[in-house]
Design an enzyme around this catalytic site. Structure first.
Site, PDB file in Angstrom:
ATOM      1  N   LYS A   1     -81.448 -15.653  -6.471  1.00 16.39           N
ATOM      2  CA  LYS A   1     -81.649 -16.004  -5.054  1.00 16.39           C
ATOM      3  C   LYS A   1     -81.111 -17.409  -4.828  1.00 16.39           C
ATOM      4  O   LYS A   1     -81.315 -18.305  -5.667  1.00 16.39           O
ATOM      5  CB  LYS A   1     -83.140 -15.935  -4.713  1.00 16.39           C
ATOM      6  CG  LYS A   1     -83.447 -16.203  -3.245  1.00 16.39           C
ATOM      7  CD  LYS A   1     -84.929 -15.985  -2.922  1.00 16.39           C
ATOM      8  CE  LYS A   1     -85.239 -16.221  -1.450  1.00 16.39           C
ATOM      9  NZ  LYS A   1     -86.651 -16.013  -1.108  1.00 16.39           N
TER      10      LYS A   1
ATOM     11  N   SER B   1     -87.803 -12.760   2.685  1.00 18.81           N
ATOM     12  CA  SER B   1     -86.563 -13.490   2.734  1.00 18.81           C
ATOM     13  C   SER B   1     -85.629 -13.193   1.570  1.00 18.81           C
ATOM     14  O   SER B   1     -84.446 -13.521   1.639  1.00 18.81           O
ATOM     15  CB  SER B   1     -86.849 -14.991   2.758  1.00 18.81           C
ATOM     16  OG  SER B   1     -87.461 -15.394   1.536  1.00 18.81           O
TER      17      SER B   1
ATOM     18  N   SER C   1     -92.082 -12.494   0.527  1.00 22.86           N
ATOM     19  CA  SER C   1     -90.628 -12.370   0.444  1.00 22.86           C
ATOM     20  C   SER C   1     -90.061 -11.714  -0.803  1.00 22.86           C
ATOM     21  O   SER C   1     -88.858 -11.468  -0.848  1.00 22.86           O
ATOM     22  CB  SER C   1     -89.986 -13.746   0.592  1.00 22.86           C
ATOM     23  OG  SER C   1     -89.937 -14.066   1.942  1.00 22.86           O
TER      24      SER C   1
HETATM   25  N1  GLN Z   1     -92.149 -13.888   6.337  1.00 29.25           N
HETATM   26  C1  GLN Z   1     -92.828 -15.062   5.874  1.00 29.25           C
HETATM   27  C2  GLN Z   1     -92.267 -16.285   6.545  1.00 29.25           C
HETATM   28  O1  GLN Z   1     -91.326 -16.164   7.277  1.00 29.25           O
HETATM   29  C3  GLN Z   1     -92.763 -15.162   4.377  1.00 29.25           C
HETATM   30  C4  GLN Z   1     -91.471 -15.662   3.860  1.00 29.25           C
HETATM   31  C5  GLN Z   1     -91.485 -15.876   2.376  1.00 29.25           C
HETATM   32  O2  GLN Z   1     -92.298 -15.296   1.661  1.00 29.25           O
HETATM   33  N2  GLN Z   1     -90.601 -16.743   1.909  1.00 29.25           N
HETATM   34  O3  GLN Z   1     -92.742 -17.360   6.348  1.00 29.25           O
END
Ligand code: GLN
Length: 508
Positions: free
Chosen positions: A87, A162, A186
């Site tokens: 990532k 994400s 995410s």
């Molecule tokens: N959807 C959540 C956010 O936008 C979690 C994102 C994540 O886990 N990095 O903060």
């Protein structure tokens, strides 16, 4: 060794093929690079690939494998020569590391994150940096400066975010396995929406050193792969104490394959004695029928494997979205203050003085969602609002964690859906941040409590899109959870299904 393309091999099978010289790391890396060349323009999974650097690592791995012939199976963390997608939130020395943002569009990391270092030491090949929501803020991968990722199962829908690039790369067989990070879901959400497996370990198990910070008290890295067994092998490499992360936990070394390898008996009820907690709040309004049915069918399968079911309640979990969307932006507003146009990252071309330079660089370098979080975070931390929002959120965070403590007195693992629905259409929730935030309803409480959580494929919805089953464990129960997932994967085949048209007639 099954007589099929290495694209379908498990990590252990790949490792065995590499050790027995049935394939070399250079050949394997080439194969993936060729596949990426064919599919990436459609799927937009990788932000950066660098064939020269990947192949140099592959040659190095082959040299290491040549010397190390005696090292046959079984291996517990042997990733030597295996191409892994990273990532783009992890700093990797000499690799462009963007975090999905214009702010870091041209940033070349000068050092390795702990996770990257662990993979390098294991001899794995860095196949490239995967696309992600900007600074990991999002649930659909649409906030990336580098454009949305397409879901390999259907190019009109999101892959989840994400870590959507990593999930789509695993699903589309554009890497052997990948890394992700999970602040509010995410790893688990994109794993669910792309039909793969992913685990967010207990907070503190994997070092955050060199992982670009979003919300430091919630961020945790973990593996994304095709099976629970592959996840265990990856986690064996990723986990471990690191003094450069002050929240890294000093614990005896763990072998996450421990329970999987111990349960080789032929018992038809390998999970007898396991108590599965079903939280009533996870099966209430807002859950789509096809996801509810798939989860119910998975629970029946678990009962066949010997598990029993207990009804539990997590009464404060309904507050997890408002609590998270106070705490995460608060931490983000502080973490992202380092991007000021001075030390690294984007700097506006024209400005009148220092303050103007800060303002223009940040205004031009960050996307809309990141700015929204910085503004919310600054607001909830400001004098006069701190007690009303931030302190309240911290208090409820404690209550959410206590709900889990209470639940784990009655059950060994908790199960439920990972997401309320299958993947939604690209653009569908783009204008409505609150709708987007609601996709996190089943995953966020786990981060607030610091618990481990995973998602595994458990069927398909009406629209032929994958559905994820979420498994939540008590602190440090990853080896057990991975085995609970593994037993299900021994009895079902959801995790080996592949998206249509992902391998062409040339095998690419
Ligand atoms: N959807 C959540 C956010 O936008 C979690 C994102 C994540 O886990 N990095 O903060």
């Amino acid at each position: 060794m099954p007589n099929q393309s290495p694209l379908h091999f498990s990590l252990r099978q790949l490792s065995s093929a590499l050790h027995t010289k049935k394939i070399s790391s250079v050949e394997l890396t080439q194969m993936y690079l060729e596949r990426i060349a064919v599919h990436n323009s459609t799927l937009n999974v990788y932000i950066t690939t660098n064939a020269e650097m990947s192949l140099a690592q592959a040659r190095h791995a082959d040299a290491r494998l040549a010397k190390n012939n005696s090292h046959a199976l079984p291996v517990i963390s042997n990733l030597t020569g295996i191409p892994i997608a990273q990532k783009d939130i992890f700093c990797a020395k000499d690799w462009r590391t963007t975090c999905g943002s214009k702010m870091l569009e041209n940033f070349i990391a000068p050092y390795d994150a702990h996770v990257i270092q662990q993979f390098n030491e294991a001899g794995a090949v860095n196949l490239g940096k995967t696309n992600m929501d900007e600074f990991a803020m999002g649930s659909s991968n649409e906030t990336s400066y580098f454009g949305a990722v397409k879901n390999p199962w259907n190019h009109d829908v999101v892959p989840g975010g994400s870590s959507g690039g990593s999930a789509a790369a695993v699903a589309a067989r554009l890497c052997a396995a990948a890394t992700g990070t999970d602040t509010g879901g995410s790893i688990r959400q994109p794993a669910a929406l792309c039909g793969i497996s992913g685990i967010k370990p207990t907070y503190g198990v994997v070092s955050r050193y060199g992982m670009i910070a979003f919300a430091s008290s919630l961020d945790q890295a973990g593996p994304m792969a095709r099976s629970a067994e592959d996840l265990a092998l990856m986690l064996n490499t990723m986990a471990g104490f690191d003094e450069r992360d002050s929240t890294s936990l000093q614990r005896p070394p763990e072998n996450y394959l421990r329970d999987i390898d111990a349960k080789q008996s032929s018992s038809s009820q390998p999970l007898s004695g396991l108590r599965i907690g079903l939280p009533q709040e996870f099966f209430a309004d807002g859950l789509s029928d096809d996801v509810a049915q798939a989860v119910a069918a998975a629970i029946v399968e678990y009962q066949k494997l010997g598990a029993t079911v207990v009804n539990i309640s997590l009464p404060n979990s309904k507050l997890s979205i408002p609590v998270y969307y106070v705490i995460a932006p608060a931490e983000a507003s502080s973490n992202l203050s380092r991007f000021d146009g001075v030390r690294y990252g984007y700097r506006a071309k024209e400005y009148s003085d220092l303050t103007d330079m800060y303002q223009k660089s940040r205004a031009q370098g960050f996307g809309a969602e990141v700015k929204r979080r910085i503004m919310i975070g600054t607001y909830v931390l400001s004098h006069g609002y701190y007690d009303a929002y931030y302190v309240q959120a911290q208090k409820i965070r404690r209550l959410i964690a206590q709900d889990f403590d209470h639940a784990f007195k009655q059950c060994d693992v908790i199960m439920g859906p990972t997401t309320p629905s299958t993947a939604f259409k690209l653009g569908e929730k783009g204008d409505d941040p609150v709708q987007m935030y609601l996709s996190d309803i089943y995953t966020i409480a786990v981060n607030l409590a610091g618990l481990p959580g995973m998602s595994i494929p458990a069927g398909f919805g009406k629209n032929k899109l994958p559905i994820g089953l979420q498994i939540i464990g008590n602190y440090f129960s990853e080896a057990q959870m991975l085995n609970v997932a593994h037993c299900y994967q021994q009895a079902t085949d959801w995790h080996v299904r592949i998206p249509p048209n992902i391998i062409n007639d040339r095998g690419l």
